[in-house]
Structures are given as structure tokens and as C-alpha cells.
Design a protein around this motif. Sequence first.
Motif, PDB file in Angstrom:
ATOM      1  N   THR A 331      15.319  71.388   9.118  1.00 16.15           N
ATOM      2  CA  THR A 331      14.978  69.971   9.128  1.00 16.15           C
ATOM      3  C   THR A 331      13.551  69.815   9.617  1.00 16.15           C
ATOM      4  O   THR A 331      12.960  70.745  10.155  1.00 16.15           O
ATOM      5  N   PHE A 332      12.973  68.637   9.425  1.00 17.74           N
ATOM      6  CA  PHE A 332      11.667  68.347   9.979  1.00 17.74           C
ATOM      7  C   PHE A 332      11.836  67.866  11.416  1.00 17.74           C
ATOM      8  O   PHE A 332      12.874  67.309  11.795  1.00 17.74           O
ATOM      9  N   CYS A 333      10.803  68.037  12.222  1.00 17.37           N
ATOM     10  CA  CYS A 333      10.817  67.495  13.572  1.00 17.37           C
ATOM     11  C   CYS A 333       9.405  67.074  13.949  1.00 17.37           C
ATOM     12  O   CYS A 333       8.426  67.582  13.423  1.00 17.37           O
ATOM     13  N   VAL A 334       9.324  66.097  14.846  1.00 18.13           N
ATOM     14  CA  VAL A 334       8.050  65.716  15.427  1.00 18.13           C
ATOM     15  C   VAL A 334       7.780  66.708  16.543  1.00 18.13           C
ATOM     16  O   VAL A 334       8.536  66.790  17.508  1.00 18.13           O
ATOM     17  N   SER A 335       6.711  67.499  16.419  1.00 18.74           N
ATOM     18  CA  SER A 335       6.558  68.651  17.309  1.00 18.74           C
ATOM     19  C   SER A 335       5.189  68.693  17.961  1.00 18.74           C
ATOM     20  O   SER A 335       4.251  68.000  17.563  1.00 18.74           O
ATOM     21  N   ASN A 336       5.113  69.560  18.978  1.00 25.97           N
ATOM     22  CA  ASN A 336       3.857  69.871  19.677  1.00 25.97           C
ATOM     23  C   ASN A 336       3.186  68.628  20.262  1.00 25.97           C
ATOM     24  O   ASN A 336       1.978  68.446  20.153  1.00 25.97           O
ATOM     25  N   LEU A 337       3.984  67.756  20.864  1.00 20.67           N
ATOM     26  CA  LEU A 337       3.438  66.536  21.463  1.00 20.67           C
ATOM     27  C   LEU A 337       2.708  66.862  22.754  1.00 20.67           C
ATOM     28  O   LEU A 337       3.198  67.628  23.589  1.00 20.67           O
ATOM     29  N   SER A 338       1.551  66.252  22.921  1.00 20.06           N
ATOM     30  CA  SER A 338       0.750  66.462  24.116  1.00 20.06           C
ATOM     31  C   SER A 338       0.458  65.134  24.792  1.00 20.06           C
ATOM     32  O   SER A 338       0.708  64.052  24.236  1.00 20.06           O
ATOM     33  N   ASN A 339      -0.097  65.225  25.992  1.00 18.69           N
ATOM     34  CA  ASN A 339      -0.368  64.056  26.819  1.00 18.69           C
ATOM     35  C   ASN A 339      -1.181  63.006  26.055  1.00 18.69           C
ATOM     36  O   ASN A 339      -2.218  63.304  25.474  1.00 18.69           O
ATOM     37  N   GLY A 340      -0.685  61.759  26.046  1.00 22.47           N
ATOM     38  CA  GLY A 340      -1.389  60.650  25.420  1.00 22.47           C
ATOM     39  C   GLY A 340      -1.023  60.401  23.979  1.00 22.47           C
ATOM     40  O   GLY A 340      -1.446  59.403  23.396  1.00 22.47           O
ATOM     41  N   GLN A 341      -0.221  61.264  23.371  1.00 24.64           N
ATOM     42  CA  GLN A 341       0.160  61.072  21.967  1.00 24.64           C
ATOM     43  C   GLN A 341       1.432  60.230  21.863  1.00 24.64           C
ATOM     44  O   GLN A 341       2.273  60.227  22.757  1.00 24.64           O
ATOM     45  N   THR A 342       1.544  59.530  20.756  1.00 29.62           N
ATOM     46  CA  THR A 342       2.645  58.585  20.540  1.00 29.62           C
ATOM     47  C   THR A 342       3.217  58.755  19.147  1.00 29.62           C
ATOM     48  O   THR A 342       2.482  59.011  18.194  1.00 29.62           O
ATOM     49  N   PHE A 343       4.529  58.616  19.044  1.00 29.49           N
ATOM     50  CA  PHE A 343       5.148  58.446  17.726  1.00 29.49           C
ATOM     51  C   PHE A 343       6.251  57.400  17.850  1.00 29.49           C
ATOM     52  O   PHE A 343       6.794  57.167  18.936  1.00 29.49           O
ATOM     53  N   ILE A 344       6.554  56.756  16.714  1.00 31.33           N
ATOM     54  CA  ILE A 344       7.494  55.628  16.710  1.00 31.33           C
ATOM     55  C   ILE A 344       8.553  55.840  15.633  1.00 31.33           C
ATOM     56  O   ILE A 344       8.230  56.176  14.491  1.00 31.33           O
ATOM     57  N   PHE A 345       9.805  55.627  16.006  1.00 30.38           N
ATOM     58  CA  PHE A 345      10.903  55.547  15.043  1.00 30.38           C
ATOM     59  C   PHE A 345      11.132  54.071  14.723  1.00 30.38           C
ATOM     60  O   PHE A 345      11.381  53.269  15.626  1.00 30.38           O
ATOM     61  N   TYR A 346      11.059  53.719  13.449  1.00 30.74           N
ATOM     62  CA  TYR A 346      11.420  52.376  12.993  1.00 30.74           C
ATOM     63  C   TYR A 346      12.787  52.463  12.330  1.00 30.74           C
ATOM     64  O   TYR A 346      13.002  53.317  11.469  1.00 30.74           O
ATOM     65  N   PHE A 347      13.696  51.593  12.722  1.00 30.20           N
ATOM     66  CA  PHE A 347      14.988  51.568  12.023  1.00 30.20           C
ATOM     67  C   PHE A 347      15.455  50.124  11.861  1.00 30.20           C
ATOM     68  O   PHE A 347      15.179  49.269  12.701  1.00 30.20           O
ATOM     69  N   TYR A 348      16.147  49.896  10.771  1.00 32.82           N
ATOM     70  CA  TYR A 348      16.570  48.545  10.389  1.00 32.82           C
ATOM     71  C   TYR A 348      18.056  48.372  10.703  1.00 32.82           C
ATOM     72  O   TYR A 348      18.880  49.214  10.351  1.00 32.82           O
ATOM     73  N   SER A 349      18.388  47.274  11.367  1.00 32.43           N
ATOM     74  CA  SER A 349      19.785  46.970  11.671  1.00 32.43           C
ATOM     75  C   SER A 349      20.199  45.688  10.959  1.00 32.43           C
ATOM     76  O   SER A 349      19.453  44.708  10.963  1.00 32.43           O
ATOM     77  N   GLU A 350      21.373  45.718  10.367  1.00 29.90           N
ATOM     78  CA  GLU A 350      21.895  44.535   9.679  1.00 29.90           C
ATOM     79  C   GLU A 350      22.690  43.634  10.612  1.00 29.90           C
ATOM     80  O   GLU A 350      23.195  42.592  10.183  1.00 29.90           O
ATOM     81  N   VAL A 351      22.811  44.026  11.869  1.00 28.94           N
ATOM     82  CA  VAL A 351      23.562  43.228  12.836  1.00 28.94           C
ATOM     83  C   VAL A 351      22.814  43.217  14.162  1.00 28.94           C
ATOM     84  O   VAL A 351      21.915  44.014  14.400  1.00 28.94           O
ATOM     85  N   THR A 352      23.206  42.295  15.007  1.00 25.66           N
ATOM     86  CA  THR A 352      22.754  42.267  16.391  1.00 25.66           C
ATOM     87  C   THR A 352      23.849  42.839  17.269  1.00 25.66           C
ATOM     88  O   THR A 352      25.018  42.521  17.085  1.00 25.66           O
ATOM     89  N   GLY A 353      23.489  43.689  18.209  1.00 21.52           N
ATOM     90  CA  GLY A 353      24.508  44.274  19.068  1.00 21.52           C
ATOM     91  C   GLY A 353      23.918  45.234  20.074  1.00 21.52           C
ATOM     92  O   GLY A 353      22.701  45.447  20.132  1.00 21.52           O
ATOM     93  N   ASN A 354      24.784  45.802  20.893  1.00 21.74           N
ATOM     94  CA  ASN A 354      24.380  46.810  21.863  1.00 21.74           C
ATOM     95  C   ASN A 354      24.576  48.180  21.241  1.00 21.74           C
ATOM     96  O   ASN A 354      25.628  48.462  20.656  1.00 21.74           O
ATOM     97  N   ALA A 355      23.589  49.045  21.361  1.00 16.07           N
ATOM     98  CA  ALA A 355      23.663  50.359  20.718  1.00 16.07           C
ATOM     99  C   ALA A 355      23.294  51.449  21.709  1.00 16.07           C
ATOM    100  O   ALA A 355      22.418  51.274  22.567  1.00 16.07           O
ATOM    101  N   ARG A 356      23.968  52.554  21.593  1.00 17.13           N
ATOM    102  CA  ARG A 356      23.668  53.748  22.386  1.00 17.13           C
ATOM    103  C   ARG A 356      22.750  54.642  21.562  1.00 17.13           C
ATOM    104  O   ARG A 356      23.049  54.970  20.411  1.00 17.13           O
ATOM    105  N   ILE A 357      21.638  55.034  22.156  1.00 13.66           N
ATOM    106  CA  ILE A 357      20.619  55.809  21.457  1.00 13.66           C
ATOM    107  C   ILE A 357      20.721  57.279  21.859  1.00 13.66           C
ATOM    108  O   ILE A 357      20.623  57.625  23.045  1.00 13.66           O
ATOM    109  N   THR A 358      20.932  58.118  20.852  1.00 12.59           N
ATOM    110  CA  THR A 358      20.972  59.566  21.028  1.00 12.59           C
ATOM    111  C   THR A 358      19.852  60.173  20.196  1.00 12.59           C
ATOM    112  O   THR A 358      19.579  59.714  19.088  1.00 12.59           O
ATOM    113  N   ALA A 359      19.205  61.191  20.727  1.00  7.57           N
ATOM    114  CA  ALA A 359      18.119  61.847  20.000  1.00  7.57           C
ATOM    115  C   ALA A 359      18.449  63.321  19.813  1.00  7.57           C
ATOM    116  O   ALA A 359      19.092  63.945  20.662  1.00  7.57           O
TER     117      ALA A 359
END
Length: 657
Positions: A331-359
Motif C-alpha cells: 500500500t502507499f503511505c505518507v512517510s519520512n515526516l520531519s519537523n514542521g511538515q504537514t499532511f491532511i486527510f480529507y474525508f466526506y461524511s453523509e451524516v453528522t455524528g460522533n466518530a472514533r478515529i483509527t489510523a
Amino acid sequence: MRKLKTMFIAIFTVIATVCFCVALASCSAPVVEPPAPQAKVQSIVLQYDNVNVNGTLQTDVSFGTLQLNAVVIKDSGVQAEVTYASSDKSVAEVDQSGLVTLKSEGETVISATVADKKHEIVLVVADTSVVEGYVITVNGGTASVNKAEAGETVVLTPTIPEDKEFNGWSLDDNIIKVSGNTFTMPATNVTVSANFIDKLASISVVEQPENNKIAKGGDLNIDGLKIMAKAALSGEEWEVTKLCTYSKYQGDGTVIATYTLGEVTREVAIPVEEVVSYTVSAAKSQENAADKSKMNAIPEIIDESFDAYKETGYIAGTQNVTLKFSTQDKTFCVSNLSNGQTFIFYFYSEVTGNARITAGVASADYYKTADATYEGGTPNAVYETYIKNKYNIFVNAADMPTVINPNAKANAYKQSTGTWGVCGKFNDAFLFDMKVVKGWNTIRFYAYENRCPNVSYIKATFTGKDLADFAQDVSIGMTQGIEITSLPEDVDKELDNYKSTGAVYLDNVNKSTNFAIGKEGSYMAAKGALAGDKVRYYFYSEGRGTANVMLTAASSAYYKSSDATYSGSTPNSVREIVFKDHYNITINGTAVKANDDALIPAYTQETGSWTVCQRFVKLNLISMEVQKGWNYIEFEGISAHHIANLSNMEILFQYDF
């Protein structure tokens, strides 16, 4: 003769005196003016309809009011107000403008007074509505008359409550002639009663909501929903969509709509589509698979053009953040992150609710086994990396980073040579719970240390529970905890030193020669279990609440690839093991069932060589209620063969306090 004279003289004397005075006045006395005449009220009279009322005025109470006027005759310059009064205010009242309000049958004296003059009339009030005849009493309605003579026709009108339907009249036995709502009055008093039944018969869904997707514990979107109620007798229908109450979604595939009218309540089940989880993967959202080091740009505006990523999600990063391919998990992965770098996951939800986030995370560091020879530089000796020590994570444009589960960690990749494993070994890490909004959501990882854990995906699993602070999680492993040889008589005393690690007990009942804790690859596992063998995990909870149980297990069955040549006995062809078919589970003495999707894939091999315990996977096994103090989970084998081998267990708490 003498007496009479005296009288005369006396009279004469008086006359003389008078004459003297007159003569004197005409000579010198002042002139005296006569007094001026006094102005006064001459008369007052009451008029009705511009006609003077003399004595008595008759009227009917049905008139309601009548206007009297007072005509006053008075001298010029006289100032005086007219005052009105009624001797019996229960019959009629009069205000100071002369307006008389008729109240009941009877007589009263109406007076008008001005200065010392008064005019009074007798007001006779009649009630022509009172008729002679027999009395009619109506329950639940009205009659056209209160009394009627025998033979007269009486019309009845029911007074129907909002929640009822009219169902005819109950009449006295002496009422014979009846037609609809009319009857002929008999020569006696009568009582009639209106009959009613509950109006609400049922409710039904005639149009489904436009979007019936919902998360557990969430509210149904009623846009496009139409619910109609139906009357019991008439069949009348009316819409009650906005008058209904709707249950929170409990995870059973329906939301219950409830409508109450009067004393009757009706329910209808509305089918919904449950949103259980949503996964965004670096592999799915990689825009340019040919250039695996190129990250997507962070969008300036999220508009309709961004809808193309609703199914796959979108991952973007700042400069020098890369995507790399992991040969370990393909699989692909976001790798070799160093100090000051940022990445963002965007995801679309069709409902409003409480969600548990696992990575899905993997340590960027690795370690070498003690018995391996390494020719290059010294491998890093770190065995695991805690996420909270490497990342700040922000959700949905929040200014403050969210609280990360303190036990969320990425395991280091274990290898016996110096070969670099790009993304290491991925494991699931429970990060935090968040409020997911309907529409686009963001999870932004900001690295504030070098060599931060690599991230392959995030998963939002919707839950009906309110967001809560994280309690300390317990991880029980075959090597971390203590193996006890008998059930403890005093759990608190005997296991007091093992609250952070727990304990494992293998029951000797029906124990086979192979049933033991043994080393399998990089795991310690309870292996070789048969039907009747038991494994019990003890763990300690700081409070009462709900816990999610993650179990690491491996199949003892394997299958052979179709293109492999095998010369020995035939390998088992089972491709996966359904956990609940192989073990009975007991929690604190109460039997429970494992999740249906707790599946262990069988080990794939190209030859007939037996590889004990094969491939370990993490199962989302059960959710359970825990008590404060020591708890236990016991697994009893129920299958004759191919029972899964058990290794580490993680207990993730959500406390009630």
C-alpha cells in the motif's frame, strides 16, 4: 267700650309712626335693591329612542344593551353632571353614559340624578328564550332548544374533540322517532349522549427521506420524508411528519417515528442505511501513481469540483512530504515526516455524528534481532513510537490540537538484517474521538519531531456514544502480563502488582499436550487449543464504563496456493476462520458473542511445510461493559480442530464518570 278704643288708639299710633317714617325716608334714607333671582336645574327626564319614559320601560334580555338619554332643563350658567344608578345590578347595570347592560330576567329601578332633581323609571327585563316544555339534556353536544313540547322536532349537534370521531347517539328508550341527528320530543324529559371513538387508527410512511443514511446515536434527516395518519371511521388522512418524534438510531436498521393524538400513540419503523465507518487510504487518494513521491496540493477552496473525491477521500501535504510504497503491506503511505511538515486527510461524511478515529501507522524506526548480523550502521533500537510524542493533530480547522490517546503507538518493524523496510510494519492505532459534520471533514497531522510514524490510512467509525476523555488503555500480552497457574482466590491481593499488564491463565481441564504459551515468530501465543481448553485474560479497570476489545490472533489452519506443487498430505483448504465459531466467550461470568466480522485469514503457503501460528491479525472482537476493579474475559474452545491461537489483547475504555 273702653277696651275696643284702646285697641283703636294703638292702631292709630302705629299708623302715625309709619307715616312718620315714610315721610322721614323720603327726605333722607338710602335706596335698598331687591335680591337677584338664583339659577337652578328646573327638571330632568329619561328618554329611550328619543321618547320620554314615564313610569315603566319593558325590554328582553336578548337585546343585550339599550341606551338611555337624560334631558336636563336648567338655568343659564348651571354646571351639574348627571349620575345614573341601577337598584338591582343582577338584572341590569348602567354606566355613566346611560348605557344599560341587560343581565337577567327581573325588575330594577334606573335613576338619573342632577343637582337636586331626579327621574326614575322601572326597567322590566323579560327572557323570551325560556319556553315551556320538557327538558332536554345533551352529553357531548348541544340541542337546537333546551325545552320542547311533545311532538316537536329537536336537532342535535355533537361537539367532537380533536382526537375523536363521532359514532352516533345513545338515546333514552322513550325517544322513538329518530332520523340522523334529529328526534321527535316525547312527553317527558330526555337525556341523549354522543358516542365517540379514538380517531387515530394508524400512521404510515408514504415517502422515504431523500437521504436515509445515519450514524449510530444520530438523528434522522426528515427532508423528503412524509408520514400520514389515518382515521379509524372516516378513513381521513392527514400529514404528521413534523408532529412525530423520532428515536435516536440504535443500530438495528430502523428509526422509530411516534405520533400521539389524545390517548392513542402509534409507531412506524423507517428503514435507514447505517453509516458504520469510512476509510481514507493513501493508496486510494494518490493522484499520480506513476510519481509516488508527489503529494496532492492542499486545496484553496473546496467546491463542487472536489466531489470527485467523496468515494476515495483526498490526501494532501506540504513541501517535501512524500508518498512511498510499502512492500510490506502493498500500500502507499505518507512517510519520512520531519519537523514542521504537514499532511491532511480529507474525508466526506453523509451524516453528522460522533466518530472514533483509527489510523494505520508504522514506525519509521526499526530494530534488529539479537541473533542477526548487521554489516552497516547500527539500527535504531526503538521498538515502538507513541503518536502523541511525534504529532499534533487538528480536526476540522480547530485552533487547538485534539487530545491523542496516550497509548496510541506505532510498532517498529522487526527485521533480522540491515535491509531498510520503507514503511515498516503497519498496525491500527486508536487516536481520538471527534465530532464529524455532514460534508467535508479534515484531520491535519503536524510533525514536531523528526522521523515521525508513517501513516497509511485513517478510519472514522461512527458511534452513538457521547465524546469522552480517554482513560488509560490496558494492553495484555502473553509476554507483558503474568502467566498464572491457577485461578486466584483473592484477585485484588494476588494480582495487585499487575494492574498495568494483566494476567493470563490457561485452564488445565482437557488440556492437550500442545496447549501452552509458546513463541511464534515475534509473538507469544496460546497455541494448540482444542475443544474444552480455556484461556482467561484478567485486566484492571479504573472505573465503570464501556470497553472495546481488540484481540491479536492467528489461524491454525492454512491453505495452499492453486499453482503450488505439494507432495505431502493435503493442506486444509479453509481460507478464513470465523472467530465466534471456534470459541465461547465469557465476560465476568456472562456469555457474549464475538462480532460477526471478526475473521482470521488462513495462512498461505506454497509447500506442505507446517508453519505454526502463521500470520497474526488484530480483530475488533467485542464491546463490553466493565466494572470498576478486576474483570476477566475467558475463551473456551468449541471446535475440534483449527482453533485460532491467541496473543495480545487491548482494552480501550470509555468511562461513565
